[in-house]
Design a protein around this motif. Structure first.
Motif, PDB file in Angstrom:
ATOM      1  N   ARG A  12       3.459  -3.164   8.847  1.00 53.67           N
ATOM      2  CA  ARG A  12       4.830  -2.663   8.676  1.00 53.67           C
ATOM      3  C   ARG A  12       4.782  -1.338   7.926  1.00 53.67           C
ATOM      4  O   ARG A  12       3.977  -1.154   7.020  1.00 53.67           O
ATOM      5  CB  ARG A  12       5.670  -3.638   7.828  1.00 53.67           C
ATOM      6  CG  ARG A  12       6.089  -4.879   8.551  1.00 53.67           C
ATOM      7  CD  ARG A  12       6.936  -5.747   7.658  1.00 53.67           C
ATOM      8  NE  ARG A  12       6.153  -6.200   6.509  1.00 53.67           N
ATOM      9  CZ  ARG A  12       6.644  -6.848   5.473  1.00 53.67           C
ATOM     10  NH1 ARG A  12       7.928  -7.112   5.402  1.00 53.67           N
ATOM     11  NH2 ARG A  12       5.863  -7.229   4.494  1.00 53.67           N
ATOM     12  N   PHE A  13       5.694  -0.452   8.269  1.00 54.06           N
ATOM     13  CA  PHE A  13       5.807   0.836   7.586  1.00 54.06           C
ATOM     14  C   PHE A  13       7.168   0.951   6.926  1.00 54.06           C
ATOM     15  O   PHE A  13       8.197   0.880   7.607  1.00 54.06           O
ATOM     16  CB  PHE A  13       5.624   1.996   8.577  1.00 54.06           C
ATOM     17  CG  PHE A  13       4.194   2.335   8.836  1.00 54.06           C
ATOM     18  CD1 PHE A  13       3.591   3.382   8.167  1.00 54.06           C
ATOM     19  CD2 PHE A  13       3.438   1.583   9.725  1.00 54.06           C
ATOM     20  CE1 PHE A  13       2.261   3.692   8.393  1.00 54.06           C
ATOM     21  CE2 PHE A  13       2.107   1.879   9.961  1.00 54.06           C
ATOM     22  CZ  PHE A  13       1.511   2.932   9.287  1.00 54.06           C
ATOM     23  N   GLY A  14       7.168   1.124   5.609  1.00 56.71           N
ATOM     24  CA  GLY A  14       8.370   1.441   4.866  1.00 56.71           C
ATOM     25  C   GLY A  14       8.427   2.941   4.637  1.00 56.71           C
ATOM     26  O   GLY A  14       7.391   3.609   4.599  1.00 56.71           O
ATOM     27  N   HIS A  15       9.627   3.461   4.472  1.00 56.87           N
ATOM     28  CA  HIS A  15       9.772   4.910   4.287  1.00 56.87           C
ATOM     29  C   HIS A  15      10.901   5.195   3.300  1.00 56.87           C
ATOM     30  O   HIS A  15      11.585   4.289   2.830  1.00 56.87           O
ATOM     31  CB  HIS A  15      10.009   5.601   5.635  1.00 56.87           C
ATOM     32  CG  HIS A  15      11.153   5.044   6.430  1.00 56.87           C
ATOM     33  ND1 HIS A  15      12.456   5.462   6.258  1.00 56.87           N
ATOM     34  CD2 HIS A  15      11.191   4.093   7.389  1.00 56.87           C
ATOM     35  CE1 HIS A  15      13.244   4.799   7.087  1.00 56.87           C
ATOM     36  NE2 HIS A  15      12.506   3.951   7.788  1.00 56.87           N
ATOM     37  N   CYS A  71       0.860  -1.180   0.000  1.00 56.51           N
ATOM     38  CA  CYS A  71       0.000   0.000   0.000  1.00 56.51           C
ATOM     39  C   CYS A  71       0.899   1.234   0.000  1.00 56.51           C
ATOM     40  O   CYS A  71       1.508   1.569   1.019  1.00 56.51           O
ATOM     41  CB  CYS A  71      -0.901  -0.012   1.228  1.00 56.51           C
ATOM     42  SG  CYS A  71      -2.001   1.413   1.336  1.00 56.51           S
ATOM     43  N   PHE A  72       0.998   1.873  -1.156  1.00 53.50           N
ATOM     44  CA  PHE A  72       1.739   3.127  -1.241  1.00 53.50           C
ATOM     45  C   PHE A  72       0.789   4.238  -0.789  1.00 53.50           C
ATOM     46  O   PHE A  72      -0.331   4.343  -1.289  1.00 53.50           O
ATOM     47  CB  PHE A  72       2.191   3.391  -2.675  1.00 53.50           C
ATOM     48  CG  PHE A  72       3.226   2.423  -3.185  1.00 53.50           C
ATOM     49  CD1 PHE A  72       4.561   2.531  -2.809  1.00 53.50           C
ATOM     50  CD2 PHE A  72       2.869   1.404  -4.060  1.00 53.50           C
ATOM     51  CE1 PHE A  72       5.510   1.657  -3.283  1.00 53.50           C
ATOM     52  CE2 PHE A  72       3.818   0.517  -4.548  1.00 53.50           C
ATOM     53  CZ  PHE A  72       5.142   0.643  -4.160  1.00 53.50           C
ATOM     54  N   PRO A  95      -1.587   7.588  -4.080  1.00 54.03           N
ATOM     55  CA  PRO A  95      -1.779   6.214  -3.622  1.00 54.03           C
ATOM     56  C   PRO A  95      -1.712   5.160  -4.719  1.00 54.03           C
ATOM     57  O   PRO A  95      -2.057   5.402  -5.875  1.00 54.03           O
ATOM     58  CB  PRO A  95      -3.192   6.229  -3.027  1.00 54.03           C
ATOM     59  CG  PRO A  95      -3.535   7.650  -2.818  1.00 54.03           C
ATOM     60  CD  PRO A  95      -2.763   8.423  -3.827  1.00 54.03           C
ATOM     61  N   GLY A  96      -1.307   3.976  -4.298  1.00 57.21           N
ATOM     62  CA  GLY A  96      -1.347   2.791  -5.142  1.00 57.21           C
ATOM     63  C   GLY A  96      -1.462   1.573  -4.251  1.00 57.21           C
ATOM     64  O   GLY A  96      -0.907   1.542  -3.148  1.00 57.21           O
ATOM     65  N   ALA A 117       2.958  -0.766   4.278  1.00 52.38           N
ATOM     66  CA  ALA A 117       2.568   0.575   3.831  1.00 52.38           C
ATOM     67  C   ALA A 117       3.856   1.352   3.593  1.00 52.38           C
ATOM     68  O   ALA A 117       4.752   1.349   4.440  1.00 52.38           O
ATOM     69  CB  ALA A 117       1.713   1.260   4.888  1.00 52.38           C
ATOM     70  N   ILE A 118       3.933   2.015   2.449  1.00 55.06           N
ATOM     71  CA  ILE A 118       5.181   2.690   2.051  1.00 55.06           C
ATOM     72  C   ILE A 118       4.879   4.101   1.558  1.00 55.06           C
ATOM     73  O   ILE A 118       3.942   4.315   0.782  1.00 55.06           O
ATOM     74  CB  ILE A 118       5.890   1.902   0.925  1.00 55.06           C
ATOM     75  CG1 ILE A 118       6.212   0.478   1.385  1.00 55.06           C
ATOM     76  CG2 ILE A 118       7.144   2.627   0.452  1.00 55.06           C
ATOM     77  CD1 ILE A 118       6.734  -0.423   0.263  1.00 55.06           C
ATOM     78  N   SER A 119       5.716   5.045   1.982  1.00 59.29           N
ATOM     79  CA  SER A 119       5.628   6.409   1.454  1.00 59.29           C
ATOM     80  C   SER A 119       7.040   6.948   1.223  1.00 59.29           C
ATOM     81  O   SER A 119       8.029   6.349   1.646  1.00 59.29           O
ATOM     82  CB  SER A 119       4.871   7.331   2.414  1.00 59.29           C
ATOM     83  OG  SER A 119       5.688   7.711   3.494  1.00 59.29           O
ATOM     84  N   ALA A 120       7.085   8.105   0.603  1.00 56.06           N
ATOM     85  CA  ALA A 120       8.358   8.792   0.382  1.00 56.06           C
ATOM     86  C   ALA A 120       8.788   9.574   1.623  1.00 56.06           C
ATOM     87  O   ALA A 120       9.906  10.090   1.669  1.00 56.06           O
ATOM     88  CB  ALA A 120       8.255   9.725  -0.825  1.00 56.06           C
ATOM     89  N   ASP A 121       7.931   9.639   2.633  1.00 54.29           N
ATOM     90  CA  ASP A 121       8.297  10.307   3.877  1.00 54.29           C
ATOM     91  C   ASP A 121       9.554   9.690   4.473  1.00 54.29           C
ATOM     92  O   ASP A 121       9.805   8.491   4.294  1.00 54.29           O
ATOM     93  CB  ASP A 121       7.178  10.158   4.924  1.00 54.29           C
ATOM     94  CG  ASP A 121       6.052  11.155   4.758  1.00 54.29           C
ATOM     95  OD1 ASP A 121       6.182  12.101   3.959  1.00 54.29           O
ATOM     96  OD2 ASP A 121       5.034  10.986   5.458  1.00 54.29           O
ATOM     97  N   GLY A 122      10.299  10.501   5.222  1.00 54.30           N
ATOM     98  CA  GLY A 122      11.433   9.986   5.977  1.00 54.30           C
ATOM     99  C   GLY A 122      10.958   9.200   7.187  1.00 54.30           C
ATOM    100  O   GLY A 122       9.755   9.123   7.477  1.00 54.30           O
ATOM    101  N   ALA A 123      11.909   8.639   7.915  1.00 48.12           N
ATOM    102  CA  ALA A 123      11.586   7.782   9.059  1.00 48.12           C
ATOM    103  C   ALA A 123      10.772   8.517  10.126  1.00 48.12           C
ATOM    104  O   ALA A 123       9.843   7.941  10.702  1.00 48.12           O
ATOM    105  CB  ALA A 123      12.872   7.216   9.660  1.00 48.12           C
ATOM    106  N   ASP A 124      11.094   9.778  10.400  1.00 45.36           N
ATOM    107  CA  ASP A 124      10.383  10.507  11.458  1.00 45.36           C
ATOM    108  C   ASP A 124       8.905  10.682  11.125  1.00 45.36           C
ATOM    109  O   ASP A 124       8.039  10.471  11.979  1.00 45.36           O
ATOM    110  CB  ASP A 124      11.019  11.881  11.702  1.00 45.36           C
ATOM    111  CG  ASP A 124      12.384  11.789  12.361  1.00 45.36           C
ATOM    112  OD1 ASP A 124      12.733  10.700  12.874  1.00 45.36           O
ATOM    113  OD2 ASP A 124      13.106  12.808  12.358  1.00 45.36           O
ATOM    114  N   ARG A 125       8.615  11.051   9.887  1.00 43.96           N
ATOM    115  CA  ARG A 125       7.216  11.227   9.486  1.00 43.96           C
ATOM    116  C   ARG A 125       6.501   9.882   9.396  1.00 43.96           C
ATOM    117  O   ARG A 125       5.320   9.781   9.732  1.00 43.96           O
ATOM    118  CB  ARG A 125       7.126  12.009   8.177  1.00 43.96           C
ATOM    119  CG  ARG A 125       7.383  13.504   8.379  1.00 43.96           C
ATOM    120  CD  ARG A 125       7.453  14.280   7.083  1.00 43.96           C
ATOM    121  NE  ARG A 125       6.232  14.287   6.324  1.00 43.96           N
ATOM    122  CZ  ARG A 125       5.465  15.358   6.125  1.00 43.96           C
ATOM    123  NH1 ARG A 125       5.797  16.515   6.668  1.00 43.96           N
ATOM    124  NH2 ARG A 125       4.380  15.278   5.392  1.00 43.96           N
TER     125      ARG A 125
END
Length: 181
Positions: free
Chosen positions: A90-93, A35-36, A127-128, A68-76
């Protein structure tokens, strides 16, 4: 354009609590839901990811991992995980935007602060949602140019159950000639 049954693009991102995620070396029993999401600035993403977190155990029961993955950095990314009270997801960043584009995601520019008062990044992906099989082939995909009206995870679970029971193949795979209009 990404095509079902074809190999998914490469995808490696750091995660908050699970080390690096590398799609090519992932070992789920049946597949991976990817989930982007747009980022911390998106209130609709928070609601959507809350639902995915709730449904993650049901996906896990079916042999499907979630991330779940976004272009945000680790803090966000951590702030989003904390905001939704994530327990299973799980959260990818730090998704590189060229990789987002490889996945067919739309890229948007910042419009400043959102309705919840959080600054949008200068550039971010829209989103994707994907299901990728264990052989790295794309089974399902939905890519959006807007944050609104996303696929339901409950309905996706029902579709997964049907696909497992009926051994239903990925659809939308035809790339041959269509003739002339």
């Amino acid at each position: 354009m990404l095509i079902p049954r074809q190999t998914a693009p490469a995808l490696t991102v750091p995660t908050l609590d699970h080390g690096p995620f590398n799609l090519a070396t992932a070992t789920p029993q049946r597949g991976t839901v990817i989930c982007f999401y747009r980022g911390l600035h998106c209130p609709i993403c928070a609601t959507y990811l809350t639902e995915l977190d709730k449904q993650t155990p049901a996906f896990t029961e079916r042999g499907i991992e979630t991330i779940a993955i976004s272009a945000d950095g680790a803090d966000r990314a951590r702030a989003m995980a904390d905001k939704i009270g994530a327990t299973a997801l799980r959260f990818g960043h730090d998704l590189p935007l060229p990789v987002a584009r490889d996945w067919g995601l739309y890229i948007s520019t910042s419009r400043g602060k959102t309705s919840i008062g959080i600054e949008e990044p200068a550039l971010f992906s829209e989103p994707g949602l994907f299901i990728v099989n264990t052989d790295q082939s794309i089974y399902y995909l939905s890519v959006q140019s807007m944050p609104f009206v996303r696929p339901s995870f409950r309905e996706l679970l029902g579709a997964v159950d049907f696909a497992i029971e009926k051994n239903y193949p990925a659809r939308g795979e035809y790339t041959g000639s269509l003739g002339t209009a």
